[in-house]
Write a protein that holds these residues in place. Sequence first.
Motif, short mmCIF file in Angstrom:
data_model
loop_
_atom_site.label_atom_id
_atom_site.label_comp_id
_atom_site.label_asym_id
_atom_site.label_seq_id
_atom_site.Cartn_x
_atom_site.Cartn_y
_atom_site.Cartn_z
N ALA A 1 0.98 -1.40 -0.04
CA ALA A 1 -0.09 0.15 0.01
C ALA A 1 0.96 1.35 0.13
CB ALA A 1 -1.23 -0.03 1.07
N THR A 2 2.04 1.09 -0.09
CA THR A 2 3.14 2.34 -0.33
C THR A 2 3.52 2.25 -1.83
OG1 THR A 2 4.99 1.35 0.21
CG2 THR A 2 4.03 2.37 1.83
N TYR A 3 3.75 3.56 -2.21
CA TYR A 3 3.88 3.79 -3.77
C TYR A 3 4.70 4.66 -4.00
CZ TYR A 3 0.45 7.52 -2.82
OH TYR A 3 -0.02 8.41 -2.28
N ALA A 4 5.30 4.81 -5.34
CA ALA A 4 6.02 6.03 -5.60
C ALA A 4 5.66 6.41 -7.35
CB ALA A 4 7.62 5.47 -5.66
N TYR A 5 5.99 7.57 -7.58
CA TYR A 5 6.03 8.27 -8.72
C TYR A 5 7.51 8.54 -9.15
CZ TYR A 5 5.97 11.57 -12.37
OH TYR A 5 6.07 12.07 -13.68
N ALA B 1 -3.62 10.21 -13.12
CA ALA B 1 -3.73 9.98 -12.00
C ALA B 1 -4.03 8.32 -11.57
CB ALA B 1 -5.37 10.65 -11.77
N VAL B 2 -3.80 7.95 -10.44
CA VAL B 2 -3.81 6.57 -9.88
C VAL B 2 -4.65 6.96 -8.69
CG1 VAL B 2 -3.04 4.49 -9.25
CG2 VAL B 2 -1.68 6.09 -10.85
N ASN B 3 -5.97 6.06 -8.36
CA ASN B 3 -6.48 6.20 -7.20
C ASN B 3 -7.15 4.80 -6.79
OD1 ASN B 3 -7.04 9.05 -7.96
ND2 ASN B 3 -8.73 8.54 -9.26
N THR B 4 -7.31 4.88 -5.70
CA THR B 4 -8.00 3.39 -5.15
C THR B 4 -9.22 3.73 -5.00
OG1 THR B 4 -7.52 3.73 -2.87
CG2 THR B 4 -5.85 2.40 -4.16
N MET B 5 -10.21 2.66 -5.23
CA MET B 5 -11.74 2.88 -5.11
C MET B 5 -12.24 1.83 -3.98
SD MET B 5 -12.77 4.44 -8.75
CE MET B 5 -14.41 4.35 -8.07
N ALA B 6 -12.76 1.88 -2.99
CA ALA B 6 -13.05 0.92 -2.02
C ALA B 6 -14.78 1.10 -1.90
CB ALA B 6 -12.51 1.16 -0.62
N GLN C 1 -15.60 4.87 -1.50
CA GLN C 1 -14.60 5.94 -0.97
C GLN C 1 -13.35 5.76 -2.02
OE1 GLN C 1 -14.71 7.94 1.51
NE2 GLN C 1 -16.71 6.97 2.53
N VAL C 2 -12.96 7.23 -2.65
CA VAL C 2 -11.80 7.20 -3.45
C VAL C 2 -10.64 7.88 -2.79
CG1 VAL C 2 -11.18 8.25 -5.88
CG2 VAL C 2 -13.47 7.72 -5.23
N ARG C 3 -9.58 7.07 -2.94
CA ARG C 3 -8.22 7.88 -2.57
C ARG C 3 -7.54 8.11 -3.73
NH1 ARG C 3 -9.89 4.19 1.32
NH2 ARG C 3 -9.42 5.16 3.68
N PRO C 4 -7.35 9.49 -3.93
CA PRO C 4 -6.23 9.70 -4.97
C PRO C 4 -4.99 9.70 -4.51
CG PRO C 4 -7.30 11.79 -3.82
CD PRO C 4 -7.88 10.49 -3.04
N LEU C 5 -4.13 8.84 -4.99
CA LEU C 5 -2.63 8.50 -4.68
C LEU C 5 -1.60 9.68 -5.04
CD1 LEU C 5 -2.40 4.45 -5.39
CD2 LEU C 5 -3.40 5.97 -3.38
N LEU C 6 -1.89 10.61 -6.07
CA LEU C 6 -0.88 11.51 -6.52
C LEU C 6 -1.47 12.93 -6.19
CD1 LEU C 6 0.01 10.01 -10.15
CD2 LEU C 6 1.41 10.04 -7.95
N PRO C 7 -0.63 13.77 -6.11
CA PRO C 7 -1.09 15.22 -5.63
C PRO C 7 -1.93 15.81 -6.70
CG PRO C 7 1.36 15.16 -5.41
CD PRO C 7 0.87 13.61 -5.97
N ASP C 8 -2.97 16.65 -6.42
CA ASP C 8 -3.63 17.18 -7.55
C ASP C 8 -2.91 18.59 -8.01
OD1 ASP C 8 -5.70 18.50 -8.73
OD2 ASP C 8 -6.91 19.18 -6.90
N PHE D 1 7.83 11.40 -6.00
CA PHE D 1 6.82 11.47 -4.96
C PHE D 1 6.48 9.96 -4.38
CE2 PHE D 1 2.56 11.41 -3.40
CZ PHE D 1 2.71 12.45 -2.52
N ILE D 2 6.63 10.01 -3.18
CA ILE D 2 6.27 8.41 -2.47
C ILE D 2 5.21 8.87 -1.56
CG2 ILE D 2 7.43 7.07 -0.71
CD1 ILE D 2 10.30 7.74 -2.17
N GLY D 3 4.42 7.86 -1.50
CA GLY D 3 3.05 8.10 -0.73
C GLY D 3 3.04 6.73 0.07
N ASP D 4 1.98 6.71 1.06
CA ASP D 4 1.14 5.67 1.64
C ASP D 4 -0.15 5.47 1.67
OD1 ASP D 4 0.29 3.91 3.64
OD2 ASP D 4 1.50 4.41 5.09
N GLU D 5 -0.85 4.87 0.83
CA GLU D 5 -2.37 4.85 0.78
C GLU D 5 -2.95 5.08 1.98
OE1 GLU D 5 -4.11 1.44 -0.42
OE2 GLU D 5 -6.30 2.34 -0.58
#
Length: 243
Positions: free
Chosen positions: A91-95, A164-169, A150-157, A131-135
């Motif tokens: 669940a962590t990621y990088a651009y 864009a990459v999102n998760t959708m739950a 619920q939508v989580r945007p993984l990259l900055p706006d 860019f490194i993030g943690d969902e």
Amino acid sequence: MHNLGHTRSTNQRDHLLHTPDTFVRAPLPGMQNANAIIHISPAAGAAFTQYTAELAPGGSLSPASTQRFIYLLEGAADLTTETLTKTLTPATYAYIPTGTNHTIKAQQATRIAVIEKTYDPLSSTTPPEVFIGDETTITPNPLNGDADLQVRPLLPDNPAFDFAVNTMAYNPGAALSMVEVHIMEHGLLMLEGGGIYRLGDHWYPVTAGDFIWMAPFCPQWFGAIGKQPAKYLIYKDWNRHPL
Ligand code: UGY
Ligand code: MN
């Protein structure tokens, strides 16, 4: 046990469903102790490439010729650039922008969702930086006010990003409120649960581990009809004029 020629996988003009029983593994040039399952690429009509990299302990990804997005599915891997080292866990990621010298090396058996796309520059912005993030730290937004989706945007706006990459739950029983038809294409990896995906004029049962590509303007709808929550990782081209 063979499957008597049956599969849910299908390759249509405006969509593709890729199920694990049909995955073929091969290393990409430069990969060490690793394989790629290419889910979609320009060869099938997409403007991006998405694959799942499966790395043995100590295995590494190939260098990238384009910008790259990685999302850790399983295991642990070290991302090293000229300025940082970061251990990525699920669940962590990088651009990683085009031209960034980097290595991605697995500490243990690891699976990584990888998206690569030629960057489309915008004259009004400079390209994004690493860019490194943690969902798990991202505040979700309910889609159209639906608390069950619920939508989580993984990259900055930031318009510098051309995708864009999102998760959708989805809670059990939740669904998209409309059949979407839009110019953006999608790469979608089912992470949890399942449901029914409408793609064009077809309705497919889908489950965790499946991959879907949706071409621009492919009619699409999802209902999480199971008793479990459903969740997917979804790519779309973004922030650019169609011409
Ligand atoms: O972002 C999207 O277009 C998203 N709602 N599409 C989808 O889930 N198929
Ligand atoms: Mn969509």
